[in-house]
Design a protein around this motif. Structure first.
Motif, PDB file in Angstrom:
ATOM      1  N   UNK A 190      48.198  36.268  45.236  1.00 43.62           N
ATOM      2  CA  UNK A 190      48.575  35.126  44.386  1.00 43.62           C
ATOM      3  C   UNK A 190      47.347  34.296  44.014  1.00 43.62           C
ATOM      4  N   UNK A 191      46.351  34.264  44.897  1.00 42.66           N
ATOM      5  CA  UNK A 191      45.133  33.481  44.638  1.00 42.66           C
ATOM      6  C   UNK A 191      44.309  34.057  43.497  1.00 42.66           C
ATOM      7  N   UNK A 192      44.568  35.325  43.159  1.00 37.87           N
ATOM      8  CA  UNK A 192      43.819  35.947  42.064  1.00 37.87           C
ATOM      9  C   UNK A 192      44.590  35.923  40.745  1.00 37.87           C
ATOM     10  N   UNK A 193      45.873  35.533  40.818  1.00 40.70           N
ATOM     11  CA  UNK A 193      46.720  35.625  39.616  1.00 40.70           C
ATOM     12  C   UNK A 193      46.175  34.808  38.437  1.00 40.70           C
ATOM     13  N   UNK A 194      45.716  33.546  38.647  1.00 39.11           N
ATOM     14  CA  UNK A 194      45.204  32.798  37.481  1.00 39.11           C
ATOM     15  C   UNK A 194      43.987  33.482  36.853  1.00 39.11           C
ATOM     16  N   UNK A 195      43.143  34.104  37.701  1.00 42.59           N
ATOM     17  CA  UNK A 195      41.968  34.800  37.180  1.00 42.59           C
ATOM     18  C   UNK A 195      42.386  36.004  36.333  1.00 42.59           C
ATOM     19  N   UNK A 196      43.379  36.748  36.828  1.00 42.65           N
ATOM     20  CA  UNK A 196      43.850  37.927  36.076  1.00 42.65           C
ATOM     21  C   UNK A 196      44.414  37.469  34.724  1.00 42.65           C
ATOM     22  N   UNK A 197      45.162  36.352  34.736  1.00 47.68           N
ATOM     23  CA  UNK A 197      45.712  35.833  33.461  1.00 47.68           C
ATOM     24  C   UNK A 197      44.581  35.482  32.504  1.00 47.68           C
ATOM     25  N   UNK A 198      43.533  34.839  33.051  1.00 48.37           N
ATOM     26  CA  UNK A 198      42.417  34.444  32.184  1.00 48.37           C
ATOM     27  C   UNK A 198      41.732  35.683  31.588  1.00 48.37           C
ATOM     28  N   UNK A 199      41.543  36.702  32.418  1.00 49.83           N
ATOM     29  CA  UNK A 199      40.883  37.923  31.910  1.00 49.83           C
ATOM     30  C   UNK A 199      41.760  38.549  30.823  1.00 49.83           C
ATOM     31  N   UNK A 200      43.075  38.540  31.037  1.00 51.06           N
ATOM     32  CA  UNK A 200      43.962  39.132  30.016  1.00 51.06           C
ATOM     33  C   UNK A 200      43.882  38.351  28.703  1.00 51.06           C
ATOM     34  N   UNK A 201      43.743  37.027  28.811  1.00 47.91           N
ATOM     35  CA  UNK A 201      43.627  36.229  27.575  1.00 47.91           C
ATOM     36  C   UNK A 201      42.320  36.533  26.850  1.00 47.91           C
TER      37      UNK A 201
END
Ligand SMILES: Cc1cc2nc3c(=O)[nH]c(=O)nc-3n(C[C@H](O)[C@H](O)[C@H](O)COP(=O)(O)OP(=O)(O)OC[C@H]3O[C@@H](n4cnc5c(N)ncnc54)[C@H](O)[C@@H]3O)c2cc1C
Length: 387
Positions: free
Chosen positions: A120-131
């Protein structure tokens, strides 16, 4: 063409010394976005937050914050991101060009590890990379589990259970790299003059420009580039540059874990970037929107130690050295300022915010082309310092 570099202190006297040295084109994104704005608002109330704003902001900081808020809409972020994509895809090639041109310090290319205590701690980073990918950026990454992560990087503590490997990135040892860059600049015939505080840039029309110091020194030139980091507004304002360049102060220190981590490590939940220099490990973080000349706040370093301590296994945090504060030169829209001003003889290269190391060689190239009349791509007009 002969070039002279003037600095009121010396080589890498500013942010270019103590930064994290991460060359991460995939993560080089405009600072102005809704998440940063939220963190900034929290920082007004919580002095231990990763972004802090002094409760008594002056008029200049208010102007910056209001413009920053305007640019923090998702649609604006996407528009700026397209310009970042253009810069990012050229950034590591620009470093390769510096190596070919005689800079002897290495650019290393191990993957960046982002680490967290749970997926869960990596989820915001993954979202940012997808954007980033959604607007044309490139990212090659994979998520890895605890066993693989600890095998790759034994310096991480047992609490760290989730990792993301980001490929095709780079990292440097900033003090070594900038010293090697200065050597290469001198070897190619340029002059570097230290202890020259420029108090004014005088445009003499066809006769060229004169750079003046309070001690009465003068340097005459055909053209000048103002590249004074977080202090940029002072010299640039008379030349029509209205963008506020606000100091986003960050802190760093080094420790000597045994073994020294082999990879650069990003801790997204802790807002820390940690980089193995050749013989030590540098921890960097925080964003303090303050006057660049105000004294360092020791409690920021303490907050960074408290955040980093649970994440690494083998660090003596009390034996830290090289405690340092420096100023990221931040623009309200997050884009650098590159190009001529109201005078064709006075140029600007600055305002790189969190990304001056990864982007400096690309914008330096653009700047040189603009001065010497080499055509630049149309997207570079988004960096116009008079915008
Ligand atoms: C904690 C931290 C971590 C960072 N990590 C990264 C990273 O991992 N990757 C990345 O890409 N970027 C990173 N950055 C951002 C990067 O360090 C900056 O964007 C970059 O160093 C800015 O370079 P600059 O040359 O514009 O400014 P500076 O390096 O600050 O240089 C400005 C120079 O101008 C001189 N000067 C100022 N006024 C005058 C004057 N009037 N006369 C003469 N000289 C003057 C100063 O002495 C100074 O040497 C980080 C920054 C910080 C603070």
């Amino acid at each position: 063409m002969r070039t002279t570099v003037l600095d009121r202190a010396g080589v890498a006297a500013g942010a270019s010394w103590g930064n994290a040295g991460m060359l991460n084109p995939t993560l080089t994104v405009p600072l102005a976005e809704p998440g940063t704005l939220r963190a900034g608002l929290q920082g007004v109330l919580d002095p231990s937050s990763s972004i802090t704003v002094p409760p008594q902001a002056d008029m200049r900081l208010w102007r910056f914050l209001l413009q920053f808020a305007r640019h923090s809409r998702r649609s604006r972020w996407r528009r700026s991101m397209q310009i970042f994509n253009e810069l990012n895809r050229r950034s590591l090639d620009a470093y390769a060009h510096l190596t070919e041109s005689g800079v002897t310090a290495p650019v290393k290319h191990r993957p960046l590890i982002s680490a967290a205590t749970s997926p869960a701690g990596l989820a915001p980073l993954v979202r940012e990379i997808e954007e980033v990918v959604a607007v044309g950026g490139s990212a090659r990454y994979e998520q890895i589990g605890s066993d693989e992560l600890h095998a790759m990087e034994p310096a991480l503590s047992d609490r760290v259970e989730a990792g993301l490997l980001l490929h095709d990135q780079g990292y440097i040892d900033p003090p070594d790299y900038i010293a090697a860059l200065a050597d290469a600049v001198r070897a190619r015939g340029a002059r570097i003059v230290e202890d020259f505080d420029v108090s004014r840039v005088r445009d003499g029309g066809e006769a060229g420009v004169v750079l003046l110091s309070p001690a009465g020194h003068e340097l005459h030139a055909d053209a000048a580039v103002i590249a004074t980091g977080a202090w940029l507004n002072t010299l640039a304002r008379p030349y029509g540059v209205r963008q506020v360049v606000q100091a986003g102060r960050g802190y760093s220190f080094t420790v000597r874990p045994d073994p020294i981590p082999r990879h650069p490590v990003h801790l997204p939940s802790q807002h820390l970037a940690c980089n193995p220099l050749h013989d030590r490990f540098r921890i960097t973080g925080t964003m303090e929107l303050r006057d660049p000349d105000s004294p360092a706040e020791p409690r920021r370093i303490e907050a960074m130690v408290a955040a980093a301590r649970p994440m690494f296994a083998t660090v003596d945090w009390e034996a830290r050295r090289e405690e340092w504060v420096g100023s990221r030169p931040c623009t309200p829209d997050g884009l650098p300022l590159v190009g001529p001003t109201t005078s064709p003889r006075v140029h600007i290269t600055g305002g790189h915010g969190m990304w001056g190391m990864v982007l400096g060689p690309v914008t330096g190239r653009l700047s040189a082309d603009l001065i010497t009349g080499v055509p630049v791509p149309a997207w570079a007009s988004a960096l116009n310092p008079l915008r």
